[in-house]
Design an enzyme around this catalytic site. Structure first.
Site, PDB file in Angstrom:
ATOM      1  N   GLY A   1     -38.601  17.560  44.058  1.00 51.12           N
ATOM      2  CA  GLY A   1     -37.862  17.596  45.322  1.00 51.12           C
ATOM      3  C   GLY A   1     -37.672  16.230  45.946  1.00 51.12           C
TER       4      GLY A   1
ATOM      5  N   GLN B   1     -37.329  16.724  39.871  1.00 52.45           N
ATOM      6  CA  GLN B   1     -36.020  17.267  40.225  1.00 52.45           C
ATOM      7  C   GLN B   1     -35.697  16.734  41.606  1.00 52.45           C
ATOM      8  OE1 GLN B   1     -34.248  19.694  38.291  1.00 52.45           O
ATOM      9  NE2 GLN B   1     -35.653  21.349  37.796  1.00 52.45           N
ATOM     10  N   SER B   2     -34.424  16.418  41.856  1.00 54.50           N
ATOM     11  CA  SER B   2     -34.070  15.712  43.095  1.00 54.50           C
ATOM     12  C   SER B   2     -34.292  16.532  44.347  1.00 54.50           C
ATOM     13  CB  SER B   2     -32.607  15.277  43.057  1.00 54.50           C
ATOM     14  OG  SER B   2     -32.463  14.255  42.119  1.00 54.50           O
ATOM     15  N   THR B   3     -33.936  17.830  44.279  1.00 48.90           N
ATOM     16  CA  THR B   3     -34.019  18.609  45.507  1.00 48.90           C
ATOM     17  C   THR B   3     -34.845  19.854  45.265  1.00 48.90           C
ATOM     18  OG1 THR B   3     -32.061  19.868  44.962  1.00 48.90           O
ATOM     19  CG2 THR B   3     -31.726  17.866  46.235  1.00 48.90           C
TER      20      THR B   3
END
Ligand SMILES: [Zn+2]
Length: 716
Positions: free
Chosen positions: A64, A23-25
């Site tokens: 993240g 997941q990106s963040t």
């Protein structure tokens, strides 16, 4: 599904399945749990395709991390490694974008998968990158994924940019500026804050240096305001000591000059995927609107400050130029260039015995970099004086009158040039008028002729425009001439300058600032005899000064040659203590201006290779105590005793009563006359004692004593 399943072979199943979860963040990791659940569910897909559950490896250490680059994603790198090693039978990811938002990374992975016969599976289907159809599809998906990222960003930023270009985007304001109720930027209503910020600008103007501003604030115990950005005290004011980076932030920030700006910095990603912030050149900023709101300084003052800061910064870096004038007495600090290699020379100081600081100019940059001696180095006192004299001489009233006369001449020539330029404008205007008249005179229905004349008129108008522009530009350049009042002030200043220069109250920094106005740089070449200084003045004038090379400390404190010759002469038949006595009687001093002592004379002789008396006598064949004792087959103490009795002869060679002995002497036992003397001495001193040295009982009587005793006994 059957087609999909048919892509899975026993060879694939023999190897492991890798499920990549990202997941990106961290916000998404915490809140978007649905996506995470779907990603982990793909494990079931792998099992359905035939992989045993224990052979499915989940790589989820990139939570993240953005997919924009593989550089920081340890998990993705591990995935690539596993594929490269041929351990992966299938790679699973919810969608291609989870694997890579960057086409370069994505295609590298595809190529590796094709090469190692690894399948790729996402929520939509199963792909074999080795087949052209699947590979095409995957490539397209990767491209879409990267494009999607771009579109998301563009949509988010497009609105911002449009607002920022108009200067309407509300940005966070630096301390000292606030938004009022209507959303306009105004100065902070707190007069304390306004006062300190204004004080910072005046201090910088006075000192010309950000560091000096920090020092001034520190010595006055002034604090600088800032606001909490986040947390429970967000927006509240606090005061902290002023730091150098604060000063630079304030001085470089155009908002303090009332200008709105946006897009001053740019994010760049280097070849290794690391992000950096780069400050753009001012013409590349997205928006810069001077005079958009009230400020603390004018835009002109802002520009002046920027120029000062740039000049100060030029004191560092590869081709250093003069930094801010500092307090030290080196007049040419920052102006000296090495005449041998062309680099800037730096300043060092040394303290003379009487306490004055003396500058040294050193070209040491290359020496420091390569661990070699400095390129050249010289004492700067003589050069400083010579350059100051040159500058003061060139500013005599006579020289000034000449300069003013030249200036008047230039003004006259400029006026002449102006008249000439004015006529060319007049000519162009006439040509344009004529073209207009021709055009108006022709019958408009005669299109062919009318078009040609219209084009001609347009052309003439453009020419007139250009000529007018040229004229205005040239007139502005010539406008900088002196009026009477300015000339008066310059004359007065020149008369006062030498007195002002030499006044003890004038700070060194002011002299340096003055020198910087009058001297561009000074190139130094040091030879063994003198120092040549080429002084360049701002008008392009050159002066060459030659200054005798200052004596080195060694040369200043060297004993004069005549004294050295005399010492050489004295050493021929005097010991050190005798020579010192003679030198003191004749009042001859050492290189340091002090009377000679035995240690100083000994050191001088050693340094100048002057042989001592001892050396000379030894060279002439005289024997040392040990040697003569060996020759005579006796102990050194006995030799000394014989010498006291006058049985053998020697010569004192130093202050510690050390002696050298004449060669070819015989044992006193061989000489009957000496034996008689010895017997007499024996009886006188102690009739019962033997002649042997009975000083200590454990000492064996030496051979010589025994032979003497036997000869005495024989005689009795
Ligand atoms: Zn050099």
């Amino acid at each position: 599904m059957s087609e999909s399943s048919s892509k899975v072979t026993a060879d694939h199943l023999r190897r492991d399945a890798y499920l990549y979860v990202r997941q990106s963040t961290l916000y998404q990791v915490a809140n978007n749990t649905e996506s995470a659940r779907r990603q982990y569910d793909l494990r079931g897909r792998a099992v359905a395709l035939g992989w045993p559950a224990e052979k499915v490896t989940v790589i989820d250490i990139d939570q993240g991390q953005s997919g924009a680059s593989a550089a920081d994603r340890e998990g993705f790198q591990r995935l690539v490694a596993e594929v490269s090693l041929g351990r992966a039978g299938i790679v699973l990811g919810l969608e291609c974008s989870r694997l890579a938002r960057n086409n370069a990374d994505w295609h590298a992975l595809l190529r590796l998968c094709a090469f190692n016969d690894t399948l790729i599976c996402d929520e939509d289907g199963l792909y074999d990158p080795a087949t052209i159809n699947d590979r095409l599809l995957l490539g397209l998906k990767g491209t879409m994924s990267e494009a999607e990222l771009h579109f998301i960003r563009a949509r988010l930023q497009g609105g911002l940019l449009a607002k920022a270009t108009r200067g309407e985007l509300a940005l966070r304001l630096p301390t000292g500026l606030v938004y009022d109720a209507a959303g306009n930027v105004v100065l902070d209503p707190d007069s304390g804050v306004r006062g300190v910020i204004a004080h910072l600008f005046t201090t910088f103007e006075a000192t010309g240096s950000a560091s000096a501003t920090v020092k001034a604030f520190a010595s006055d115990a002034l604090r600088f305001p800032a606001r909490h950005l986040t947390g429970p005290h967000a927006g509240q004011l606090y005061w902290a000591p002023l730091r150098h980076d604060h000063v630079l932030f304030v001085l470089h920030n155009p908002r303090y000059a009332g200008a709105y700006f946006y897009g001053r910095r740019r994010q760049v990603t280097d070849a290794e995927g690391n992000h950096h912030t780069v400050v753009k050149a001012r013409e590349d900023w997205t928006t810069l609107i001077p005079g958009a709101h009230p400020g603390y300084i004018s835009w002109e003052q802002f520009e002046t400050n920027q120029a000062t800061l740039t000049a100060n910064a030029a004191a560092r870096g590869e081709d250093r130029k003069a930094g801010p004038a500092r307090e030290g007495p080196a007049l040419l600090q920052g102006l000296v260039v090495c005449g041998k290699c062309g680099r800037r020379m730096s300043v060092r100081y040394h303290r003379r015995c009487e306490g004055t600081l003396v500058p040294d100019y050193t070209c040491q940059r290359e020496g420091i970099a390569t661990g070699t001696p400095p390129c050249q180095s010289t004492c700067g006192a003589g050069i400083d004086t010579a350059v100051a004299d040159l500058v003061l001489q060139s500013l005599t009233p006579l020289a000034l009158e000449t300069a003013l006369a030249v200036s008047a001449e230039l003004t006259e020539r400029a006026a002449e040039a102006d008249r000439i330029r004015a006529t060319s404008v007049e000519r162009a205007r006439y040509a344009a008028d004529a073209a207009r008249r021709r055009y108006l005179a022709v019958d408009p229905s005669n299109r062919l002729v009318a078009d040609t004349l219209e084009a001609d008129w347009n052309h003439k108008l453009r020419e007139l425009n250009d000529t007018q522009d040229d004229y205005e530009r040239a007139s502005q350049d010539d406008a900088a001439t002196l009026n009477d009042q300015q000339q008066q002030r310059i004359r007065a200043l020149t008369a006062d300058l030498p007195a002002l220069w030499h006044a003890p109250a004038t700070p060194m920094r002011e002299r340096k600032r003055l020198i910087r106005l009058l001297v561009t740089d000074v190139t130094l070449i040091r030879s063994s005899e003198h120092i040549t200084a080429h002084v360049r003045l701002p008008g392009g004038q050159q002066h060459t000064l030659t200054v005798p090379r200052p004596l080195t400390a060694y040369e200043q404190h060297t004993t004069p040659a005549a004294t050295v010759a005399l010492i050489d002469e004295l050493m021929a038949d005097h010991t050190f203590d005798e020579a010192v006595t003679i030198l003191r009687e004749r009042n001859i001093l050492s290189g340091w201006g002090k009377p000679f002592t035995v240690p100083s004379l000994t050191a001088l002789c050693r340094a100048r290779n002057i042989p001592s008396l001892c050396d000379r006598l030894q060279a002439a064949g005289m024997r040392t105590l040990a040697e003569v004792a060996h020759d005579l087959g006796t102990a050194p103490d006995t030799v000394k005793k014989w010498q006291r009795l006058g049985l053998i002869t020697g010569r004192r060679v130093d202050g510690r009563r050390e002696h050298l002995y004449h060669p070819g002497q015989h044992c006193p036992g061989d000489n009957p006359r000496r034996d008689a003397t010895l017997r007499r001495y024996q009886k006188l001193s102690d009739p019962t004692a033997t002649i042997s040295t009975a000083r200590s009982s454990d000492q064996q009587p030496d051979k010589a004593s025994v032979s003497i005793r036997s000869s005495i006994e024989g005689a009795v």
